[in-house]
Motif scaffolding. Structure first.
Motif, PDB file in Angstrom:
ATOM      1  N   ILE A  36     -35.686 -34.574 -12.157  1.00 19.62           N
ATOM      2  CA  ILE A  36     -34.661 -34.567 -11.108  1.00 19.62           C
ATOM      3  C   ILE A  36     -33.521 -35.521 -11.466  1.00 19.62           C
ATOM      4  CG2 ILE A  36     -34.165 -35.145  -8.706  1.00 19.62           C
ATOM      5  CD1 ILE A  36     -35.663 -32.545  -8.937  1.00 19.62           C
ATOM      6  N   ILE A  37     -33.849 -36.731 -11.865  1.00 21.96           N
ATOM      7  CA  ILE A  37     -32.794 -37.692 -12.192  1.00 21.96           C
ATOM      8  C   ILE A  37     -32.029 -37.240 -13.429  1.00 21.96           C
ATOM      9  CG2 ILE A  37     -32.343 -40.059 -12.953  1.00 21.96           C
ATOM     10  CD1 ILE A  37     -34.610 -40.984 -11.138  1.00 21.96           C
ATOM     11  N   GLY A  38     -32.736 -36.739 -14.420  1.00 17.76           N
ATOM     12  CA  GLY A  38     -32.066 -36.248 -15.628  1.00 17.76           C
ATOM     13  C   GLY A  38     -31.148 -35.078 -15.337  1.00 17.76           C
ATOM     14  N   ARG A  39     -31.621 -34.131 -14.536  1.00 22.09           N
ATOM     15  CA  ARG A  39     -30.766 -33.000 -14.171  1.00 22.09           C
ATOM     16  C   ARG A  39     -29.539 -33.466 -13.394  1.00 22.09           C
ATOM     17  NH1 ARG A  39     -34.444 -27.828 -12.151  1.00 22.09           N
ATOM     18  NH2 ARG A  39     -35.441 -27.380 -14.176  1.00 22.09           N
ATOM     19  N   CYS A  40     -29.729 -34.461 -12.542  1.00 19.28           N
ATOM     20  CA  CYS A  40     -28.618 -34.979 -11.743  1.00 19.28           C
ATOM     21  C   CYS A  40     -27.516 -35.535 -12.647  1.00 19.28           C
ATOM     22  CB  CYS A  40     -29.135 -36.045 -10.783  1.00 19.28           C
ATOM     23  SG  CYS A  40     -27.856 -36.785  -9.732  1.00 19.28           S
ATOM     24  N   TYR A  41     -27.901 -36.392 -13.582  1.00 22.53           N
ATOM     25  CA  TYR A  41     -26.887 -36.955 -14.485  1.00 22.53           C
ATOM     26  C   TYR A  41     -26.282 -35.893 -15.402  1.00 22.53           C
ATOM     27  CZ  TYR A  41     -27.708 -41.767 -13.077  1.00 22.53           C
ATOM     28  OH  TYR A  41     -27.775 -42.930 -12.346  1.00 22.53           O
ATOM     29  N   ASN A  42     -27.095 -34.942 -15.835  1.00 20.11           N
ATOM     30  CA  ASN A  42     -26.566 -33.854 -16.657  1.00 20.11           C
ATOM     31  C   ASN A  42     -25.519 -33.062 -15.889  1.00 20.11           C
ATOM     32  OD1 ASN A  42     -26.395 -32.016 -18.876  1.00 20.11           O
ATOM     33  ND2 ASN A  42     -27.795 -30.624 -17.821  1.00 20.11           N
ATOM     34  N   TYR A  43     -25.785 -32.835 -14.595  1.00 13.97           N
ATOM     35  CA  TYR A  43     -24.844 -32.054 -13.788  1.00 13.97           C
ATOM     36  C   TYR A  43     -23.523 -32.798 -13.579  1.00 13.97           C
ATOM     37  CZ  TYR A  43     -23.211 -28.810 -10.209  1.00 13.97           C
ATOM     38  OH  TYR A  43     -22.468 -27.886  -9.505  1.00 13.97           O
ATOM     39  N   ILE A  44     -23.608 -34.065 -13.165  1.00 11.95           N
ATOM     40  CA  ILE A  44     -22.365 -34.767 -12.821  1.00 11.95           C
ATOM     41  C   ILE A  44     -21.595 -35.241 -14.052  1.00 11.95           C
ATOM     42  CG2 ILE A  44     -23.320 -35.482 -10.612  1.00 11.95           C
ATOM     43  CD1 ILE A  44     -23.617 -38.323 -11.745  1.00 11.95           C
ATOM     44  N   ARG A  45     -22.261 -35.321 -15.194  1.00 16.43           N
ATOM     45  CA  ARG A  45     -21.581 -35.772 -16.410  1.00 16.43           C
ATOM     46  C   ARG A  45     -21.158 -34.610 -17.313  1.00 16.43           C
ATOM     47  NH1 ARG A  45     -21.177 -39.790 -13.865  1.00 16.43           N
ATOM     48  NH2 ARG A  45     -22.314 -41.756 -14.166  1.00 16.43           N
ATOM     49  N   VAL A  46     -21.946 -33.527 -17.342  1.00 12.69           N
ATOM     50  CA  VAL A  46     -21.718 -32.465 -18.317  1.00 12.69           C
ATOM     51  C   VAL A  46     -21.418 -31.122 -17.661  1.00 12.69           C
ATOM     52  CG1 VAL A  46     -22.695 -31.200 -20.277  1.00 12.69           C
ATOM     53  CG2 VAL A  46     -23.216 -33.635 -19.978  1.00 12.69           C
ATOM     54  N   VAL A  47     -22.302 -30.670 -16.779  1.00  9.90           N
ATOM     55  CA  VAL A  47     -22.191 -29.326 -16.225  1.00  9.90           C
ATOM     56  C   VAL A  47     -20.993 -29.194 -15.307  1.00  9.90           C
ATOM     57  CG1 VAL A  47     -23.337 -27.558 -14.808  1.00  9.90           C
ATOM     58  CG2 VAL A  47     -24.672 -28.927 -16.431  1.00  9.90           C
ATOM     59  N   ASN A  48     -20.819 -30.142 -14.383  1.00 12.50           N
ATOM     60  CA  ASN A  48     -19.748 -30.032 -13.403  1.00 12.50           C
ATOM     61  C   ASN A  48     -19.257 -31.410 -12.966  1.00 12.50           C
ATOM     62  OD1 ASN A  48     -17.952 -29.060 -11.518  1.00 12.50           O
ATOM     63  ND2 ASN A  48     -19.503 -28.463 -10.023  1.00 12.50           N
ATOM     64  N   PRO A  49     -18.556 -32.133 -13.848  1.00 12.87           N
ATOM     65  CA  PRO A  49     -18.090 -33.482 -13.515  1.00 12.87           C
ATOM     66  C   PRO A  49     -17.116 -33.528 -12.341  1.00 12.87           C
ATOM     67  CG  PRO A  49     -17.950 -33.059 -15.885  1.00 12.87           C
ATOM     68  CD  PRO A  49     -18.219 -31.754 -15.231  1.00 12.87           C
ATOM     69  N   THR A  50     -16.565 -32.381 -11.948  1.00 16.48           N
ATOM     70  CA  THR A  50     -15.591 -32.376 -10.850  1.00 16.48           C
ATOM     71  C   THR A  50     -16.207 -32.785  -9.512  1.00 16.48           C
ATOM     72  OG1 THR A  50     -15.949 -30.025 -10.353  1.00 16.48           O
ATOM     73  CG2 THR A  50     -14.247 -30.568 -11.975  1.00 16.48           C
ATOM     74  N   VAL A  51     -17.549 -32.780  -9.412  1.00 14.78           N
ATOM     75  CA  VAL A  51     -18.158 -33.168  -8.136  1.00 14.78           C
ATOM     76  C   VAL A  51     -18.066 -34.669  -7.906  1.00 14.78           C
ATOM     77  CG1 VAL A  51     -19.753 -31.232  -8.206  1.00 14.78           C
ATOM     78  CG2 VAL A  51     -20.512 -33.446  -9.071  1.00 14.78           C
ATOM     79  N   CYS A  56     -27.878 -40.795  -8.346  1.00 18.26           N
ATOM     80  CA  CYS A  56     -28.987 -39.930  -8.744  1.00 18.26           C
ATOM     81  C   CYS A  56     -30.339 -40.530  -8.387  1.00 18.26           C
ATOM     82  CB  CYS A  56     -28.904 -39.628 -10.233  1.00 18.26           C
ATOM     83  SG  CYS A  56     -27.462 -38.615 -10.688  1.00 18.26           S
ATOM     84  N   SER A  57     -30.466 -41.843  -8.430  1.00 15.34           N
ATOM     85  CA  SER A  57     -31.735 -42.475  -8.046  1.00 15.34           C
ATOM     86  C   SER A  57     -32.000 -42.299  -6.559  1.00 15.34           C
ATOM     87  CB  SER A  57     -31.719 -43.965  -8.405  1.00 15.34           C
ATOM     88  OG  SER A  57     -31.658 -44.139  -9.803  1.00 15.34           O
ATOM     89  N   ALA A  58     -30.953 -42.451  -5.755  1.00 11.69           N
ATOM     90  CA  ALA A  58     -31.106 -42.256  -4.307  1.00 11.69           C
ATOM     91  C   ALA A  58     -31.396 -40.799  -3.985  1.00 11.69           C
ATOM     92  CB  ALA A  58     -29.849 -42.725  -3.580  1.00 11.69           C
ATOM     93  N   ILE A  59     -30.784 -39.886  -4.717  1.00 15.37           N
ATOM     94  CA  ILE A  59     -31.052 -38.462  -4.526  1.00 15.37           C
ATOM     95  C   ILE A  59     -32.522 -38.172  -4.797  1.00 15.37           C
ATOM     96  CG2 ILE A  59     -30.671 -36.196  -5.602  1.00 15.37           C
ATOM     97  CD1 ILE A  59     -27.687 -36.929  -5.713  1.00 15.37           C
ATOM     98  N   TRP A  60     -33.083 -38.751  -5.867  1.00 13.45           N
ATOM     99  CA  TRP A  60     -34.500 -38.562  -6.145  1.00 13.45           C
ATOM    100  C   TRP A  60     -35.355 -39.126  -5.017  1.00 13.45           C
ATOM    101  CZ3 TRP A  60     -38.782 -36.622  -7.561  1.00 13.45           C
ATOM    102  CH2 TRP A  60     -39.951 -37.387  -7.570  1.00 13.45           C
ATOM    103  N   GLY A 120     -27.758 -21.845  -7.322  1.00 13.43           N
ATOM    104  CA  GLY A 120     -28.416 -22.469  -8.463  1.00 13.43           C
ATOM    105  C   GLY A 120     -27.485 -23.202  -9.398  1.00 13.43           C
ATOM    106  N   ASP A 121     -26.177 -22.978  -9.266  1.00 15.77           N
ATOM    107  CA  ASP A 121     -25.184 -23.691 -10.066  1.00 15.77           C
ATOM    108  C   ASP A 121     -24.520 -24.815  -9.289  1.00 15.77           C
ATOM    109  OD1 ASP A 121     -25.673 -22.144 -12.268  1.00 15.77           O
ATOM    110  OD2 ASP A 121     -23.915 -20.868 -12.045  1.00 15.77           O
ATOM    111  N   SER A 122     -24.896 -24.993  -8.022  1.00 15.70           N
ATOM    112  CA  SER A 122     -24.489 -26.189  -7.282  1.00 15.70           C
ATOM    113  C   SER A 122     -25.478 -27.297  -7.617  1.00 15.70           C
ATOM    114  CB  SER A 122     -24.490 -25.915  -5.776  1.00 15.70           C
ATOM    115  OG  SER A 122     -25.814 -25.785  -5.290  1.00 15.70           O
ATOM    116  N   LEU A 123     -25.124 -28.531  -7.312  1.00 16.02           N
ATOM    117  CA  LEU A 123     -26.027 -29.641  -7.641  1.00 16.02           C
ATOM    118  C   LEU A 123     -27.361 -29.486  -6.919  1.00 16.02           C
ATOM    119  CD1 LEU A 123     -26.675 -32.340  -8.963  1.00 16.02           C
ATOM    120  CD2 LEU A 123     -25.490 -33.482  -7.065  1.00 16.02           C
ATOM    121  N   ILE A 124     -27.325 -29.102  -5.647  1.00 18.19           N
ATOM    122  CA  ILE A 124     -28.558 -28.972  -4.871  1.00 18.19           C
ATOM    123  C   ILE A 124     -29.506 -27.983  -5.529  1.00 18.19           C
ATOM    124  CG2 ILE A 124     -29.488 -28.102  -2.691  1.00 18.19           C
ATOM    125  CD1 ILE A 124     -27.001 -29.324  -1.309  1.00 18.19           C
TER     126      ILE A 124
END
Length: 268
Positions: A36-51, A56-60, A120-124
């Motif tokens: 979960i934490i890895g996917r979170c950072y991958n999403y906000i840094r690589v997949v979709n930085p515009t968010v 990510c720790s709090a999200i987990w 499935g392509d949103s962060l959630i």
């Protein structure tokens, strides 16, 4: 080769409910926290930085707290509310894409939010896609051996679907499978029960319906027939503008990548 291609097309038109059922009985995936934490950072840094930045720790932690140390049958959609609030972000206008029985085809087309942004392509959705999890009363609070019900996963996708639908705006699209035997627009599906009811008239300018059939058929339903007509009637009853297209050409081209010599692919 032809049999393999037909099998691949069948996989492309998967049903989410079937996916959840196939997970029944599995334990929580190992290393869930790291995933979960890895996917979170991958999403906000690589997949979709515009968010923008996300904790990510709090999200987990909010995700874990929704089901850990609880009987799986007692986990409610509202238990994920704090997680949804932390992971939520805007869905770009005209980019919302809903689906039933077409998951992999939808994600081939969306291309990690480059063209459109299904749940499935949103962060959630990205964080939880294809994962199993459930809790237990005893330490460590997470059951890694077996999940007696898929309720914690179902509860998650219910509130995730509702939240996603509320964020949709502009022209929204739903891709359906016209070759399935149990109804192109399943009344008990996530789109019918959790997404369509939460689309807002003040935000939606048009609903596009794309009815896709398997290359080799059968063609069981099309626009204006069967359960597709039921969907059209619901949309009209809610005073949305809408359009319906059978075998939308762009998506058909994606299907034909696997069967380029099929007669159905020669004239598109």
């Amino acid at each position: 080769m032809a049999k393999c291609s037909v099998l691949l097309l069948g996989i492309l038109l998967m049903d989410f409910s079937a996916l959840v059922k196939s997970h029944h009985g599995n334990g929580t995936v190992r290393n869930l926290e790291e995933i979960i934490i890895g996917r979170c950072y991958n999403y906000i840094r690589v997949v979709n930085p515009t968010v923008g930045e996300k904790d990510c720790s709090a999200i987990w932690e909010t995700f874990r707290n929704a089901f850990a140390y609880k009987e799986p049958s007692n986990v409610l959609p509202t238990d994920y509310k704090d997680f949804i609030n932390l992971a939520r972000h805007a869905i770009p206008r005209d980019k919302a894409l809903f689906w039933e029985n077409t998951k992999l085809l939808v994600h081939r087309y969306s291309d990690k939010a480059r063209r459109m942004m299904p749940l499935g392509d949103s962060l959630i959705g990205f964080l939880a896609d294809n994962l199993d999890w459930c809790g237990q009363r005893e330490p460590p609070g997470i059951n890694y051996e077996t999940c007696p019900t898929n309720n914690p996963v179902n509860s998650f996708w219910k509130i995730a679907s509702e939240s996603y639908a509320k964020e949709a705006s502009g022209v929204v699209t739903v891709m359906l499978n016209g070759s399935v035997s149990d109804g192109t627009f399943p009344k008990e599906g996530f789109f019918a029960k959790h997404e369509l009811p939460n689309l807002r008239n003040d935000k939606i300018s048009e609903i596009q319906i794309w009815v896709m059939n398997n290359i080799d058929g059968p063609v069981r339903e099309t626009c204006g027939t069967g359960t597709v007509k039921d969907l059209e009637d619901i949309i009209k009853g809610r005073h949305f503008s809408y359009s319906c297209t059978d075998n939308y050409r762009v998506i058909r081209l994606l299907q034909c990548v696997d069967l380029p010599n099929h007669p159905a692919c020669k004239c598109i």
